[in-house]
Each structure stands twice: as C-alpha cells, then as structure tokens.
Design an enzyme around this catalytic site. Sequence first.
Site, PDB file in Angstrom:
ATOM      1  N   GLU A 129      92.080  22.766  62.904  1.00  0.00           N
ATOM      2  CA  GLU A 129      93.508  22.818  63.236  1.00  0.00           C
ATOM      3  C   GLU A 129      93.861  24.116  63.953  1.00  0.00           C
ATOM      4  OE1 GLU A 129      96.257  24.307  60.422  1.00  0.00           O
ATOM      5  OE2 GLU A 129      94.879  24.010  58.745  1.00  0.00           O
ATOM      6  N   LYS A 148     105.175  24.225  66.102  1.00  0.00           N
ATOM      7  CA  LYS A 148     104.349  23.724  65.008  1.00  0.00           C
ATOM      8  C   LYS A 148     104.444  22.206  65.033  1.00  0.00           C
ATOM      9  CE  LYS A 148     103.763  24.083  59.987  1.00  0.00           C
ATOM     10  NZ  LYS A 148     104.296  24.676  58.744  1.00  0.00           N
ATOM     11  N   VAL A 155      97.507  20.026  59.566  1.00  0.00           N
ATOM     12  CA  VAL A 155      96.411  19.184  59.073  1.00  0.00           C
ATOM     13  C   VAL A 155      96.664  17.730  59.456  1.00  0.00           C
ATOM     14  CG1 VAL A 155      95.247  18.316  57.001  1.00  0.00           C
ATOM     15  CG2 VAL A 155      95.839  20.737  57.171  1.00  0.00           C
ATOM     16  N   ASP A 203     110.082  15.293  48.840  1.00  0.00           N
ATOM     17  CA  ASP A 203     109.592  16.123  49.944  1.00  0.00           C
ATOM     18  C   ASP A 203     108.070  16.127  49.911  1.00  0.00           C
ATOM     19  OD1 ASP A 203     109.097  17.952  51.922  1.00  0.00           O
ATOM     20  OD2 ASP A 203     110.303  19.562  51.072  1.00  0.00           O
ATOM     21  N   SER A 256     104.542  16.311  52.124  1.00  0.00           N
ATOM     22  CA  SER A 256     103.924  16.674  53.403  1.00  0.00           C
ATOM     23  C   SER A 256     103.302  15.454  54.063  1.00  0.00           C
ATOM     24  CB  SER A 256     102.838  17.724  53.163  1.00  0.00           C
ATOM     25  OG  SER A 256     102.002  17.850  54.291  1.00  0.00           O
ATOM     26  N   ASP A 314     100.692  15.430  55.555  1.00  0.00           N
ATOM     27  CA  ASP A 314      99.236  15.473  55.355  1.00  0.00           C
ATOM     28  C   ASP A 314      98.795  14.304  54.472  1.00  0.00           C
ATOM     29  OD1 ASP A 314      99.428  17.863  56.705  1.00  0.00           O
ATOM     30  OD2 ASP A 314      98.732  19.113  55.045  1.00  0.00           O
ATOM     31  N   LYS A 351      97.801  23.401  48.545  1.00  0.00           N
ATOM     32  CA  LYS A 351      98.307  24.764  48.422  1.00  0.00           C
ATOM     33  C   LYS A 351      98.971  24.945  47.059  1.00  0.00           C
ATOM     34  CE  LYS A 351      99.010  25.525  53.368  1.00  0.00           C
ATOM     35  NZ  LYS A 351      98.698  24.202  53.936  1.00  0.00           N
TER      36      LYS A 351
END
Length: 300
Positions: free
Chosen positions: A26, A87, A107, A137, A139, A141, A158
């Site tokens: 990435e 981003k 990612v 919420d 991601s 990913d 994370k």
Amino acid sequence: MNTEYFRLGPHVEAARAGGQPLVALETVVVSFGLPRPINLQVAHEMEDAVRAEGAVPATIGLLEGRVVIGLTPAELAEFARGENLRKVSRRDIPVALARKEKGATTVAATVWAAARAGIRVVATGGIGGVHRGAPFDVSNDLPTLATEPVLVVCAGPKAILDLRATREWLETHGIPVLGWGIETMPAFYSASSGLPVDARVDTAEEAAAIARVHWTLGGKGILVTVPPPADFALPMERLEAILEEAMAEAERAGVQGWALTPFLLSRVAERTGGESVALNRALLLENARIAARIARALEA
C-alpha cells in the site's frame, strides 16, 4: 484489468511475463502513516525485503487517472513527499481517477487493485476494523476482504479498534484468521489481543496450502497475522492507557472519520517517545518478508 484505468510498472510487467511471485504494498503508510524522511526509507526497505525473499514488490498508487501497479522509485518518492495527495479507499477510487488526482491507497484499495491485477498476496502493517463505541463505523478493509480473493499479511487489526467486534466481524464473514507461529491474534503494536486465531501456521507452505483450499472452495480474503518483533512490541496494558487518553483528546477536539486513525497513531508515537515508529518499521519489514515467502509458496 482495464488498461484505460490501470498501468503496470515495468518491473511488474517483467515479473508477470517471467512467472515470478508478486506482493502488493500500500501507499497510505508511506504518505500518511510514517514521518518524513523515514517513510521513504521504509518504503524502499519493504520492497527490498520482498525481493530478498524471492518475490517482486508491486507498490500501488493512483497517478494521472490510473491505478499504478508497481510504482517506480521516482513515483514512490512523490508519494513520500505527501503533496497534493488524497487518501484513497475503495469509495474514492472512481472520484480520484475521474479527476486525475494523486491517491495513496489504503489496505482496502490496495487489496481491490491487487485482485484486479491477479496478485494474491498483500503485505501491510495493521488492518482497519470496527471502531470503539461506534459499531456502525466499520473500515472498508473488512468488507473488501470479504469480497476479494487475496491473502493479507498483517500484524492484526490496529489496537485503536474494538478488537473483539472486529474479530467477530471476520468470523461472521468467513475470513479465516491464521496466526504466524501464534495461537492468539496480535493487536498491531502488541503481540497478543487475547483473541484466538482459527489456526496456527508455522511455515509459508502451510499458509499457502490453506489459502489454495479456501479459494478453490469459493472463499475470498484470508488473513495471516504476524506478531510484532519481540524486541519492539508494546505491552497491551501500556498501550491501552495511552489510547484511552488519546481518544478522549480526539473527542474533545472533534476529530472523527478518516482523520481519527492518523490522529491516534500520532499521539501513540508522541507518548511512546517514538517507540511506536520503530515498531511500525520493524513489523512492516517482517510482514513484507513473510508475504514474499507465502507468495513464493503459492507459485510452487
């Protein structure tokens, strides 16, 4: 792969022609995740780590209306400068391409682009997931892993996330979580989240064998989670204390959305005296090495 919107770097074209294994990387970590000038150093070190293990790196970014699979050194330096850069997650890809914006891939965007190019392995640091206190919420990913047949080598979700909810999401959507020499999923900066993996693997060949069966049976994404190097890992208790303080600060400052993750990570870096930056570098290189070994095993 539509050549109107995709371009292969010369080294990636040569690798495909020669049947060499590829590992996608990435660019968000280069443009937004690490301070300058270490960000460009780490980007080159990750590519070198992939090459040292017998695979070819394909760092992905958006340039001039195309998704570039395999940035050149000069292009990578552009991303490291971080100027006029967006981003880019999956939702942002059509906007950035239509407007010919320069975009660093998350990612999710990297996995999506890798799948379009037929690349089966991605190496990264930590993945996104379900946010604390906001189960709605999630991601991108995670849903991207649920829809694309790509193996992602990472240090787990994370630690700023709701790790239990993220682990449940992965299970619900049929994404196998493998532990590289471990029985519990790591939490990015910490060696263990305390949450179990689906299976432990100790070699690239084991991981590749499971991935092949998964894809043959119609499965999509698969995670290989690697604990951060022991010399750098932060104790979970210490990390939690730092995160609680940083999240309270973010709430007071009204930081939310995509800006929350870099805000929290920057606070962790400040409060650990730069330890987290050294840790991030170490785990990124380790994940790149392991991803290359798995990519090579998949080609065997």
